[in-house]
Design an enzyme around this catalytic site. Sequence first.
Site, PDB file in Angstrom:
ATOM      1  N   ARG A 180      -3.679  -4.062   2.121  1.00 20.05           N
ATOM      2  CA  ARG A 180      -2.581  -5.012   2.325  1.00 20.05           C
ATOM      3  C   ARG A 180      -2.788  -6.258   1.475  1.00 20.05           C
ATOM      4  NH1 ARG A 180      -2.689  -7.233   7.391  1.00 20.05           N
ATOM      5  NH2 ARG A 180      -0.431  -7.448   7.543  1.00 20.05           N
TER       6      ARG A 180
ATOM      7  N   GLU B  68      -1.104   5.452  -3.514  1.00 20.13           N
ATOM      8  CA  GLU B  68      -0.379   4.203  -3.757  1.00 20.13           C
ATOM      9  C   GLU B  68       1.112   4.383  -4.000  1.00 20.13           C
ATOM     10  OE1 GLU B  68      -2.892   1.257  -6.144  1.00 20.13           O
ATOM     11  OE2 GLU B  68      -3.748   3.184  -6.750  1.00 20.13           O
TER      12      GLU B  68
ATOM     13  N   ARG C  40     -14.467   0.614  -7.083  1.00 21.66           N
ATOM     14  CA  ARG C  40     -13.130   1.207  -7.243  1.00 21.66           C
ATOM     15  C   ARG C  40     -12.867   1.466  -8.715  1.00 21.66           C
ATOM     16  NH1 ARG C  40      -6.860  -0.548  -6.374  1.00 21.66           N
ATOM     17  NH2 ARG C  40      -7.473  -2.424  -7.472  1.00 21.66           N
TER      18      ARG C  40
ATOM     19  N   ARG D 163       1.475  -5.601 -12.863  1.00 15.85           N
ATOM     20  CA  ARG D 163       0.818  -5.523 -11.564  1.00 15.85           C
ATOM     21  C   ARG D 163       1.711  -6.114 -10.478  1.00 15.85           C
ATOM     22  NH1 ARG D 163      -4.369  -3.925 -11.289  1.00 15.85           N
ATOM     23  NH2 ARG D 163      -5.622  -3.891 -13.190  1.00 15.85           N
TER      24      ARG D 163
ATOM     25  N   HIS E  95      -8.404 -10.166  -5.555  1.00 15.92           N
ATOM     26  CA  HIS E  95      -7.057 -10.134  -6.112  1.00 15.92           C
ATOM     27  C   HIS E  95      -6.608 -11.561  -6.434  1.00 15.92           C
ATOM     28  CE1 HIS E  95      -7.251  -6.064  -4.676  1.00 15.92           C
ATOM     29  NE2 HIS E  95      -6.098  -5.787  -5.216  1.00 15.92           N
TER      30      HIS E  95
ATOM     31  N   ASP F 130       1.719  -1.191  -4.802  1.00 20.07           N
ATOM     32  CA  ASP F 130       2.418  -0.387  -5.800  1.00 20.07           C
ATOM     33  C   ASP F 130       3.562   0.416  -5.194  1.00 20.07           C
ATOM     34  OD1 ASP F 130       1.099  -0.670  -8.526  1.00 20.07           O
ATOM     35  OD2 ASP F 130      -0.628  -0.406  -7.238  1.00 20.07           O
TER      36      ASP F 130
END
Length: 1037
Positions: free
Chosen positions: A739, A660, A539, A872, A122, A701
Amino acid sequence: MTDITDDIAEEISFQGFEDDCRLLGSLLNDVLQREVGTEFMEKVEKYRVLAQSACNMRFSGIEDTAELIEKQLASELSKMTLEEALSLAKAFSHFLNLMEYKLLLNFDWLLPQEVEIVLTAHPTQINRRTLQYKHLRISHLLEYKDRQDLSHEDREMLIEDLVREITAIWQTDELRRHKPTPVDEARAGLHIVEQSLWKAVPHYLRRLSNALKKHTGKPLPLTCTPIKFGSWMGGDRDGNPNVTAKVTRDVSLLSQWMAIDLYIREIDSLRFELSMNRCSEKLSRLADEILQKEIATEDRNESWNQPPNRSQFKNHNQLAPTFPTQLPVGADLPSCTECSDGDSQYPSLEIPGIPGANFKPLKRHDGQACSSSNSSSTQNSHSTIEDGSVASGSNVVAPPTRNLQPSMMQRSASFNSSQLIPKRKLFAESQTGRSSFQRLLDPGLNQRPGIAPYRVILGDVKEKLMKTRRRLKLLLEDLPCYHDHWDYYETKDQFLEPLLLCYNSLQSCGSGILADGRLADLIRRVSTFGMVLMKLDLRQESGRHAEALDAITTYLDMGVYSEWDEERKLDFLTKELKGRRPLVPPSIEVPPDVKEVLDTFRVAAELGSDSFGAYVISMASNASDVLAVELFQKDARLALSGELGRPCPGGTLRVVPLFETVKDLRGAGSVIRKLLSIDWYRDHVIKNHNGHQEVMVGYSDSGKDAGRFTAAWELYKAQEDVVAACNEYGIKVTLFHGRGGSIGRGGGPTYLAIQSQPPGSVMGTLRSTEQGEMVQAKFGMSQTAVRQLEIYTTAVLLATLRPPLPPREEKWRNLMEEISKISCQHYRSIVYENPEFLSYFQEATPQAELGFLNIGSRPTRRKSSTGIGHLRAIPWVFAWTQTRIVLPAWLGVGAGLKGACEKGYKEDLKAMYKEWPFFQSTIDLIEMILAKADIPIAKHYDEVLVSENRRQLGAELRGDLLETEKHVLVVSGHGKLSDNNRSLKRLIESRLPYLNPINMLQVEILRRLRHDDDNNKLRDALLITINGIAAGMRNTG
């Protein structure tokens, strides 16, 4: 160091922290005097003093004077030239990055458990890896500085080293000039293993084993792995078109290559250490077998020098009538090689930092490149040689005839024995030369009297590792590979077998002290990291799977899958899963996006569960989302096994639905119940996954969707419901927590987070992501990595043996529902329903400019829409953190608490804070982030950057912030923010004299840039201020 360690901030040695800060500040000042001159440094000090004075006035409650000083500072900054602004931004940014402190931590120890820490890519790591390494170097020097035996001369040399590092930092470009690729991100994750975790894991396990032995009389079992590591780097394709099936395959193979490379280094050290002769009978027999095998191999190689007689060929032909009529071109070369006149048809794989990763064609003795032609084309093929490691004593021979491809066997039409002798002689000379050279470096084992048996065993292990590494290189290059499977290691159990034999031998001979040293460390590394270092999760978003099924069902004239209702989907999927034939026809033509989905499942089938961890379905909302992935897995494995003529390696990946949004979290329990009610799926979980279901919950999210407070409550309830659903069917459950680093995305102290989970949700098992800057902060140094592993272990043990208390009474749950409802309504009324909010957000924050940071490979938006919904969560939180209002972490909380207090529930809220761990941790995290917020700085952004007609919205938000602070303090009973954590408060205050001027400078640069948006120097200055503020806030997104 970052505020992820706020949970142990009480134990910070502030004296050491302040001493180090003063030393580094002084050295940086000396460097800058030389680099930018005395006159400019006088300005820097002036701005710092003004900022410090304003802070002091504000701490003393003299707000008017503080405001005047801040206005003077802003005025001074507005007069700076662009060059001065760049230098000032760099100076204060480096001051903040150099502020490191030391932590002291001790723990009691516990029994084994199953915890997996998953490192993700991320995009929240703001610093370049070059600068990260320089900061680590400074940390090591500071640690060395504290040694008591350091002489005066050594201390002076150490100061010189610090000055060199600081000078290098100043002269290094802070900004990434290009976006990283997914492979770059994966490589960064692998470097974390190499630089830190490789050392930290055995150290942590030793401490754990010693503590267990002290308290229970039994050490930790040698192959026990309480903590493992996973990765999303190169496997997370949700919204990232740059992560392709090929990227995933390459990253997985690269991870395996690096694991083998690290093991080879450890074996070298271990061979040097285990020089003793005394061993068990079993090990002695094996060592003799290996020696005899090597002698036979050397004798066989020597026999190549003797000219063969014709009777040998005659007998050979009688025994092997299928031998080709002429020896194939290239048979004089080692196995796994073919040659070409020109360049390879395969692209060279460049892997920085990995020696021998680029391949060149093998040259003949006459200096010309060898050539061969395929019977069906003139396609060139690639040739490779040994990987360059002179430590290997292996001799590679041509592959057996039965393993050659037909196209390779048909290159010549007739057999001419006269051609055989010179070719075999050429090969023999090549092997003889190589063997002779090898003997100069490492004499044959049979020539060394009194050879240590452990070295014989480990030498054989190393040879297999070398062949394993060579095979992985060929696979990375997409080259043919003909190694026999017994020549290399496929599984960690194969690798562990000889190591455990050595360990047991040492123990049986009374050398336990040697067994429990480097050898035990290696066994624990193999048990933890396996053959891949970190198993890669895949994913993908559920909608992409539905699109692929649409294409397939349409091609088969079955209709459009996505238009079916849920029951019809489940019936179709279950029927196909029970069948024995593939669903996807080999001849099907599909759009590129669909092909990419199918290719990903093929890679998963090719490498299997030995290389991959879980398949995570983001935005999951129905049971059919899970069965669709199971069907794709089954289909790919059937197709691949049919092509290979043997079963696919490993097993199927476990499929993990990720819930989410608030809506999906509320339905999570129902989805799991529906899944487990399907006989096929329940039997599949019991048979293939040991009766274990994994479920992931997303914090990012849900927080952006409904606000932090509502998200926290919905996550708590969803976990309760999922655990209850699995218990109903007798299925074990592991909850996977997605997280982030910041509070707004579910971040915060690890120990506090685990201890506040619902009762029964942490039963010795846990998975959790660590993202972006948190990976470097928690695991960048081996000392801090050991502490983080201890925190995880302790928290999971306590949550298992002494689960957190549930709400004491139903009234508390009802009150949480009321607070959550009010909080969510208030949050959404501002973020999603106020028509001015989006424009205000774009004006008041540097959100639009964050894309120039080049900190991640994926786009900042899932779709091209400019609305908040498709933005995002990371840039959403990142932008508000820059302005110091940190809105996503608290918006709506004040309204919810105020509503409850006005209805007479104040005392109930205080009781909930004292007795309910979940509620207490939620309030404490919000209080922590409120302590970081700064209303005057946020107001300054509005006054300079926001249109006048929208400034009222900013004023309302700042009013909300004050209201939230007021009611949080009422509930916690604290007089001021962070009264329960004075160490954290002091840390925050120490940053302000450097942080506040950078914020004011950012405002000025944004003002100029929005009138001159093509000015690259202004943009660079802005990005440097973003770096500095992120360092000062210790959070990005």
